[in-house]
Design a protein around this motif. Structure first.
Motif, mmCIF file in Angstrom:
data_model
loop_
_atom_site.group_PDB
_atom_site.id
_atom_site.type_symbol
_atom_site.label_atom_id
_atom_site.label_comp_id
_atom_site.label_asym_id
_atom_site.label_seq_id
_atom_site.Cartn_x
_atom_site.Cartn_y
_atom_site.Cartn_z
ATOM 1 N N GLN A 126 45.063 0.632 68.211
ATOM 2 C CA GLN A 126 45.709 -0.673 68.024
ATOM 3 C C GLN A 126 47.241 -0.544 67.970
ATOM 4 N N THR A 127 47.791 0.196 68.938
ATOM 5 C CA THR A 127 49.242 0.403 68.981
ATOM 6 C C THR A 127 49.876 -0.133 70.264
ATOM 7 N N ARG A 128 49.109 -0.761 71.121
ATOM 8 C CA ARG A 128 49.571 -1.326 72.381
ATOM 9 C C ARG A 128 50.332 -0.287 73.221
ATOM 10 N N ASN A 185 60.003 -0.692 67.607
ATOM 11 C CA ASN A 185 59.018 -1.402 68.438
ATOM 12 C C ASN A 185 59.369 -1.300 69.912
ATOM 13 N N ARG A 226 63.112 -4.393 68.900
ATOM 14 C CA ARG A 226 63.294 -5.104 67.639
ATOM 15 C C ARG A 226 64.561 -4.678 66.893
ATOM 16 N N ASP A 277 46.143 -3.006 76.490
ATOM 17 C CA ASP A 277 46.045 -3.430 75.094
ATOM 18 C C ASP A 277 44.750 -2.937 74.444
ATOM 19 N N HIS A 335 59.577 -1.223 73.819
ATOM 20 C CA HIS A 335 58.892 -2.100 74.764
ATOM 21 C C HIS A 335 58.667 -1.425 76.111
ATOM 22 N N GLN A 394 54.058 0.046 71.494
ATOM 23 C CA GLN A 394 54.950 -1.047 71.090
ATOM 24 C C GLN A 394 54.706 -1.479 69.648
ATOM 25 N N THR A 395 53.455 -1.703 69.285
ATOM 26 C CA THR A 395 53.180 -2.115 67.911
ATOM 27 C C THR A 395 52.989 -0.919 66.981
ATOM 28 N N ASN A 423 55.073 1.726 67.147
ATOM 29 C CA ASN A 423 56.424 2.236 66.926
ATOM 30 C C ASN A 423 56.528 3.744 67.198
#
Length: 338
Positions: free
Chosen positions: A35-37, A79, A97, A320, A81, A54-55, A57
């Motif tokens: 769950q870290t994209r 974060n 971010r 994702d 991208h 992205q999520t 980090n």
């Protein structure tokens, strides 16, 4: 500033393909950090595939030969991208971010920060380097397009004109190093002359046109899918547009784009589940590939960005659903199977 407007639009109806001669089957690796994209993978000169969480980090790479992953520590709240390599093989990522572009030394893990000189530019988004090592990037929510010279550290900004939001998003470069940007909240494509730094726009005749990503063929022609369910072609010499319906039509929501060395445009339709990867032959003016991407067996997925590696003939993507994957691109796709 120059603005190109066109009064008419050519719409070309091509029959979508359900498959090609021989299956195209993605291969995927499950990222060990859930769950870290994981997104925006790109292969470096040594064969490592870099990507960001992205999520989660983080910055990491995959060794496709061994299947091993390595993760690098970065500043809290970055974060990231997007991740890219420069002409010398350097690794860079955007701090989406915390208002910075960062160069990573893979050997030491050292980070060199290039801070945005304007504090209102908080979200460097998508970055790409030209042959001279100049970085061009978007900052979507900050409504900016940027240029970074790593040698001097100078960062220059352009704000697309207009009273509302423009949301600069995807970016590609032509053979001369000229960048083209999607203005995602508008019906416009923007470009900047790399020599004069003059900004100009191409305005699509349909005000409903919305495009997130962009691709370019070897002849400098611009291609992009938009949320009306169309693949668009822009001739930057004339400013004229033409359209080709996406295979999934209005449900397609085209997102990730890539162009291969045969001038085929690869796009992921994210409005359908599972996501479908489709390919358009710009010379034959026809769809030549259309297949699902079933990441981790999930039918709920999004592929946001892709890159084509010429030496290995692979399109790399992140999902994702927590995977990094690739598709081997054949030299020829021989026939359509309706």
């Amino acid at each position: 500033m120059k603005v190109f407007r066109v009064a008419s639009l050519a719409v070309i109806w091509a029959i979508p393909a359900a498959a090609q001669d021989g299956p195209l089957e993605p291969k995927e690796w499950t990222v060990p950090w859930q769950q870290t994209r994981p997104r925006d993978p790109i292969m470096d000169q040594s064969g490592r595939v870099w990507f960001v969480g992205q999520t989660g980090n983080y910055v990491a790479y995959l060794d496709p030969k061994s299947g091993e992953f390595k993760r690098y520590q970065i500043a809290d709240g970055t974060n990231p991208h997007n991740i890219v390599t420069d002409p010398n093989g350097g690794v860079w990522f955007t701090g989406n971010r915390n208002g910075r572009i960062v160069q990573l030394n893979p050997s030491t893990g050292e980070l060199k920060n290039f801070m945005m000189p304007d504090s209102s530019v908080r979200d460097p988004h998508t970055l790409i380097f030209d042959k001279n090592g100049i970085g061009w990037f978007s900052a979507q929510q900050s409504q900016r397009i940027g240029r970074l010279d790593p040698k001097t550290g100078e960062i220059k900004f352009w704000r697309p004109p207009g009273e509302g939001r423009t949301n600069p998003y995807g970016v590609v470069l032509d053979q001369d190093g000229r960048p083209y940007f999607n203005l995602w909240a508008t019906n416009k494509i923007a470009t900047i002359d790399p020599k004069t730094l003059e900004y100009k726009e191409f305005v699509h005749p349909d005000v409903r046109m919305r495009a997130r990503r962009i691709a370019i063929t070897s002849d400098g022609q611009i291609w992009f899918g938009d949320y009306r369910g169309m693949l668009n072609h822009l001739d930057p010499k004339t400013g004229k547009f033409e359209e080709f319906p996406m295979p999934s039509g209005g449900a397609s929501q085209p997102y990730a784009h890539a162009q291969d060395d045969k001038d085929r445009i690869w796009i992921v339709e994210t409005g359908v589940q599972p996501n479908r990867m489709v390919a358009f032959d710009t010379k034959a003016r026809a769809w030549v590939a259309n297949f699902p991407v079933m990441s981790n067996g999930s039918e709920q997925n999004t592929i946001r960005h892709m890159t084509f590696n010429r030496s290995t003939r692979e399109i790399w993507f992140g999902t994702d659903a927590g995977t990094i994957g690739h598709v081997k691109v054949p030299l020829e796709i021989k026939k359509l199977v309706p």
